[in-house]
Motif scaffolding. Structure first.
Motif, PDB file in Angstrom:
ATOM      1  N   ASN A 181      42.376  34.053  31.983  1.00 36.71           N
ATOM      2  CA  ASN A 181      41.298  33.823  32.937  1.00 36.71           C
ATOM      3  C   ASN A 181      40.395  35.017  33.154  1.00 36.71           C
ATOM      4  OD1 ASN A 181      42.036  31.137  33.477  1.00 36.71           O
ATOM      5  ND2 ASN A 181      43.613  31.811  34.912  1.00 36.71           N
ATOM      6  N   SER A 182      40.904  36.231  32.941  1.00 38.92           N
ATOM      7  CA  SER A 182      40.066  37.409  33.155  1.00 38.92           C
ATOM      8  C   SER A 182      40.679  38.617  32.453  1.00 38.92           C
ATOM      9  CB  SER A 182      39.940  37.696  34.653  1.00 38.92           C
ATOM     10  OG  SER A 182      39.102  38.802  34.890  1.00 38.92           O
ATOM     11  N   ASP A 209      36.460  36.272  29.861  1.00 40.63           N
ATOM     12  CA  ASP A 209      37.519  35.267  29.829  1.00 40.63           C
ATOM     13  C   ASP A 209      37.402  34.481  28.537  1.00 40.63           C
ATOM     14  OD1 ASP A 209      35.328  33.661  30.191  1.00 40.63           O
ATOM     15  OD2 ASP A 209      36.015  32.748  32.054  1.00 40.63           O
ATOM     16  N   ASP A 256      35.353  41.241  33.592  1.00 42.75           N
ATOM     17  CA  ASP A 256      35.863  39.884  33.806  1.00 42.75           C
ATOM     18  C   ASP A 256      35.510  38.946  32.652  1.00 42.75           C
ATOM     19  OD1 ASP A 256      33.158  39.833  34.322  1.00 42.75           O
ATOM     20  OD2 ASP A 256      33.326  38.525  36.081  1.00 42.75           O
TER      21      ASP A 256
END
Length: 386
Positions: free
Chosen positions: A354-355, A348, A346
């Motif tokens: 965002n991820s 970012d 994850d």
């Protein structure tokens, strides 16, 4: 010269060679260590241009680095350790990046490397980083060949094939026939090859094409030939400084059609002036993006530097934060950085969505795409096209 003196001299030379070999072996051994100095500060090495033709990119990097490091260290650094940079000025020259790589590999306090600016400069140094087991994070390296250097060569940059497929897609919406100029470099030639193939696939005719020398100041002989091919649009595959000269000289020789080229940098906008109004470029970021994350970044950047950020500020800012997150996951060591890049799912960033996670085969993010930016009233704004 006596035989005794000659023999003594020969012994001294052999001794010197043996000493050099021992030093080289020690440097290589250091490169394979955990690289945790045990102090209160961990370092990223930066190989990038502070002087020379690409110095403007180094300046933009520095701004992005400074803001990121300020925030990271205010939040406790990496597991309580302060993060700092050791920067070597490469001028983005492949002849300079190799000795810089050797220096960084031999410095145990450096847990990862950032750079270089151009893909050829980074690719030249890749064997040193991979042998030394030091992550080389080429955060602006779009050449498809860069991450082929080995398990320690990583990049978040969108690759040239993707950039040029999107470039051709946006050209197709406005033109059926184009003239193209591209830099006479390995990067420029590769960019043109990908654009040429995508243009063919989309039914775009390339009426004229020519390479241009990066250090040239007068492109008018080439541009006149491109103009006389009567294109619907003119495509430039290069950087900001040469792009600004191209578009200004295009207007000087009377071409009034659509221009695709240059870069999303303050330098390009300033140098090109009104000649570039309506220009379309590939980008990763626009300060007009209304998301809370982007607007928070823009507000803090403007407060610190009194100007809007551009793509290369964002590349640098995101690079620090990705490596910091990797180290927090895996540990503030060379092995820890590699472990984090492999395992974190994850990541970012301001310019990366965002991820995302890194594809472990290509060592690049999966699914990240450029956005179309239009120069309007002296600022690049997203068109909304994807």
């Amino acid at each position: 010269m006596s035989k005794q003196w000659s023999g003594s001299r020969r012994l001294r030379v052999l001794a010197g060679v043996a000493s050099a070999a021992m030093v080289a072996a020690l440097v290589s051994a250091c490169g394979g260590s955990s690289s945790d100095s045990g102090g209160d500060t961990v370092y990223f090495g930066v190989s990038g241009p502070k002087t020379g033709a690409s110095a403007e990119y180094g300046r933009l990097w520095q701004q992005g680095f400074d803001l990121a490091l300020e925030q990271v260290n205010a939040a406790g650094g990496i597991n309580g350790k302060k993060v700092a940079l050791k920067w070597e000025d490469s001028q983005s020259d492949p002849k300079q990046t190799v000795p810089i790589a050797t220096k960084f590999v031999g410095d145990n306090s450096i847990i990862a490397e950032l750079g270089d600016f151009s893909s050829p400069a980074s690719i030249a140094a890749s064997p040193v980083y991979n042998r030394g087991k030091l992550v080389q994070y080429g955060f602006t390296n779009s050449s498809v060949d860069f991450t082929k250097g080995g398990d320690y060569s990583w990049s978040p940059s969108i690759t040239l094939d993707v950039f040029q497929e999107r470039n051709a897609q946006w050209v197709q919406a406005k033109a059926k026939k184009v003239s193209v100029v591209y830099l006479e470099t390995d990067w420029g030639k590769q960019a043109f090859q990908f654009f040429q193939q995508s243009a063919k696939d989309k039914g775009i005719e390339i009426a004229y094409s020519s390479s241009i020398l990066p250090d040239s100041q007068d492109f008018r002989p080439v541009l006149i030939k491109g103009r006389d091919a009567n294109p619907d649009a003119f495509v430039h595959l290069g950087y900001g400084p040469d792009g600004a000269l191209i578009v200004k000289q295009l207007r000087d020789v009377g071409y009034k059609g659509q221009f695709f080229g240059g870069q999303n940098t303050p330098q390009f906008i300033q140098l090109a002036g009104t000649a570039a109004e309506g220009d379309i470029v590939n980008g990763i970021f626009a300060p007009t993006d209304t998301s809370l994350k982007v607007q928070d970044f823009v507000t803090k950047f403007k407060a610190k530097f009194n100007t809007d950020p551009g793509d290369f500020n964002v590349y640098a800012y995101d690079a620090i934060n990705v490596l910091v997150k990797a180290a927090k996951h895996g540990g503030a060591t060379r092995e820890g950085i590699l472990k984090g890049l492999r395992e974190v799912k994850d990541f970012d960033g301001i310019g990366l969505g965002n991820s995302f996670a890194f594809d472990q085969q290509t060592r690049r993010p999966s699914g990240v795409k450029p956005i179309e930016l239009l120069l309007k009233n002296g600022a690049f704004v997203p068109t909304g096209n994807k």
